[in-house]
Design an enzyme around this catalytic site. Structure first.
Site, PDB file in Angstrom:
ATOM      1  N   ASP A  40      -0.428  -4.078   6.168  1.00 23.94           N
ATOM      2  CA  ASP A  40      -1.096  -3.566   7.359  1.00 23.94           C
ATOM      3  C   ASP A  40      -2.571  -3.955   7.395  1.00 23.94           C
ATOM      4  OD1 ASP A  40       1.332  -2.432   7.946  1.00 23.94           O
ATOM      5  OD2 ASP A  40       0.651  -0.355   7.868  1.00 23.94           O
TER       6      ASP A  40
ATOM      7  N   HIS B 195       1.397   3.941   1.966  1.00 22.95           N
ATOM      8  CA  HIS B 195       1.933   4.689   3.101  1.00 22.95           C
ATOM      9  C   HIS B 195       3.459   4.757   3.038  1.00 22.95           C
ATOM     10  CE1 HIS B 195      -1.964   4.047   5.627  1.00 22.95           C
ATOM     11  NE2 HIS B 195      -2.055   5.068   4.795  1.00 22.95           N
TER      12      HIS B 195
ATOM     13  N   HIS C 250      -7.705  -0.906   5.316  1.00 23.55           N
ATOM     14  CA  HIS C 250      -6.678  -0.004   5.844  1.00 23.55           C
ATOM     15  C   HIS C 250      -6.487   1.160   4.870  1.00 23.55           C
ATOM     16  CE1 HIS C 250      -3.125   1.197   8.077  1.00 23.55           C
ATOM     17  NE2 HIS C 250      -2.366   1.088   7.003  1.00 23.55           N
TER      18      HIS C 250
ATOM     19  N   HIS D  49       4.380  -4.896  10.613  1.00 22.56           N
ATOM     20  CA  HIS D  49       4.839  -4.270  11.861  1.00 22.56           C
ATOM     21  C   HIS D  49       4.930  -5.294  12.984  1.00 22.56           C
ATOM     22  CE1 HIS D  49       4.344  -0.014  10.586  1.00 22.56           C
ATOM     23  NE2 HIS D  49       3.385  -0.515   9.824  1.00 22.56           N
TER      24      HIS D  49
ATOM     25  N   ASP E 122       5.872   4.718   5.109  1.00 23.43           N
ATOM     26  CA  ASP E 122       6.727   3.784   5.846  1.00 23.43           C
ATOM     27  C   ASP E 122       6.788   2.417   5.172  1.00 23.43           C
ATOM     28  OD1 ASP E 122       3.976   3.430   6.698  1.00 23.43           O
ATOM     29  OD2 ASP E 122       4.706   2.188   8.349  1.00 23.43           O
ATOM     30  N   HIS E 123       6.066   2.258   4.070  1.00 22.84           N
ATOM     31  CA  HIS E 123       6.128   1.032   3.279  1.00 22.84           C
ATOM     32  C   HIS E 123       6.754   1.248   1.902  1.00 22.84           C
ATOM     33  CE1 HIS E 123       3.629  -1.613   5.938  1.00 22.84           C
ATOM     34  NE2 HIS E 123       3.365  -0.414   6.441  1.00 22.84           N
TER      35      HIS E 123
ATOM     36  N   HIS F 138       0.847  -1.199   0.000  1.00 25.17           N
ATOM     37  CA  HIS F 138       0.000   0.000   0.000  1.00 25.17           C
ATOM     38  C   HIS F 138       0.877   1.242   0.000  1.00 25.17           C
ATOM     39  CE1 HIS F 138       0.774  -0.667   4.287  1.00 25.17           C
ATOM     40  NE2 HIS F 138       0.291   0.528   4.593  1.00 25.17           N
TER      41      HIS F 138
END
Length: 258
Positions: free
Chosen positions: A130, A55, A110, A168, A57-58, A53
Site C-alpha cells: 500500500d 494491516h 503508510h 488494491h 487485510d494483508h 505491512h
C-alpha cells in the site's frame, strides 16, 4: 520464467502469487486464506509468504495458511504486530523464497515498518503493498510526508520495465484524481482511457510498468510545474518546498470525490 497471477479478496484487495519454474509459489499479502486454499485445490503449491505491512487485510489469512502448511516461511519486517513472521528482514536484505531471489526495500509512510519486495531479475516484479498504487499512493497512517515521498522516490528509481504489483485495485478512482491534478498530461489521459476500458470489461489494471507510473502518477511528479501549480491552487497558497507540495497533494487526495 516465473508466472504471475493475482487472487482477489474482500472488495478490492489483491493477493499476488508468483510461481517459480519449479512450481513453488510465493504468496504476497494473503489477507484472506480462503482464495489461497481454493487455489491450492486447483494445484497451487505455496512455498513462502511475503507480508508488506501489518494491516489485517494483508496478513489476516496467514494463520489459516499455517494451519494447513505449518512449515510455510512467512517473511516480513520486524514489527510486533506481525506475530506470524518466521523471518524478519532488514532494509536492503536479499533473500530467497521458492527458489527466487528478492530484495526487501523499507518504504515507511503508510505504516512505520512497511516493506516492498523486488524480485532480483531482469523485469522482476515489485510488490509495493500500500505504498505505491497505480496512479496513487497510500494514506499516511503512521509516517510523515517526507518519509512517504522518500519511499516513493526509492521505488521510482527502479528500472523502467519493473512491473508494479500493488495491494488494491484503486486505479480508476486514482485516475480521476490524477486528471484533476494534471489534466494536460497526454500519457495520463491515455492511461485513464485504458483503465476505463479494462474495468468496464471486468479486468485488472495491474501490473503496470514503472515507466508508465513515472509518466502518469502525480505522487511521482511533484516537481512537474503543472502538478505543483495545481497543488498551490488547491492550497490557496504557495507550497514552501517539494515536501510541502507532496503533503498538499496527499491531503487533497484524502478528501477528493470524483
Amino acid at each position: 520464467m516465473p508466472s504471475l497471477s493475482a487472487l482477489t479478496a474482500f472488495d478490492d484487495n489483491y493477493i499476488w502469487v508468483l510461481t517459480s519454474d519449479e512450481g513453488g509459489a510465493v504468496i504476497v499479502d494473503p489477507g484472506d486464506a480462503a482464495p489461497v486454499l481454493a487455489a491450492a485445490q486447483q494445484g497451487l503449491k505455496p512455498a513462502a509468504v511475503l507480508l508488506t505491512h501489518h494491516h489485517d487485510d494483508h496478513i489476516g489469512g496467514v494463520a489459516g495458511l499455517l494451519e494447513k502448511w505449518p512449515d510455510l516461511p512467512v517473511i516480513a519486517a520486524d514489527d510486533e504486530r506481525i506475530t506470524t513472521a518466521t523471518h524478519k528482514v532488514a532494509d536492503g536484505e536479499v533473500f530467497e523464497a521458492a527458489g527466487m531471489t528478492f530484495k526487501a526495500i523499507f518504504v515507511p509512510g503508510h505504516t512505520r515498518t512497511h516493506v516492498a519486495f523486488h524480485r532480483q531479475a531482469p523485469g522482476g516484479e515489485l510488490f509495493s503493498g500500500d505504498t505505491l498504487f497505480s496512479l496513487g499512493c497510500g494514506r499516511l497512517f503512521e509516517g510523515t510526508p517526507a518519509q512517504m515521498l522518500a519511499s516513493l522516490e526509492t521505488l521510482a528509481a527502479l528500472p523502467d520495465d519493473t512491473p508494479i504489483c500493488c495491494g488494491h485495485e484503486y486505479t480508476q478512482s486514482n485516475a480521476a484524481f490524477a486528471l484533476a491534478v494534471e489534466p494536460g498530461n497526454a500519457a495520463l489521459q491515455a492511461r485513464a482511457a485504458e483503465v476505463r476500458t479494462l474495468r468496464a470489461g471486468g479486468h485488472s489494471t495491474l501490473p503496470v510498468s514503472l515507466a508508465t507510473e513515472r509518466a502518469t502518477n502525480p505522487f511521482l511528479r511533484v516537481d512537474v510545474p503543472e502538478v505543483a501549480q495545481s497543488v498551490d491552487t488547491w492550497l490557496q497558497a504557495t507550497a514552501a518546498d517539494r515536501i510541502d507540495t507532496f503533503a498538499g497533494l496527499r491531503r487533497w487526495k484524502d478528501g477528493f470525490r470524483a
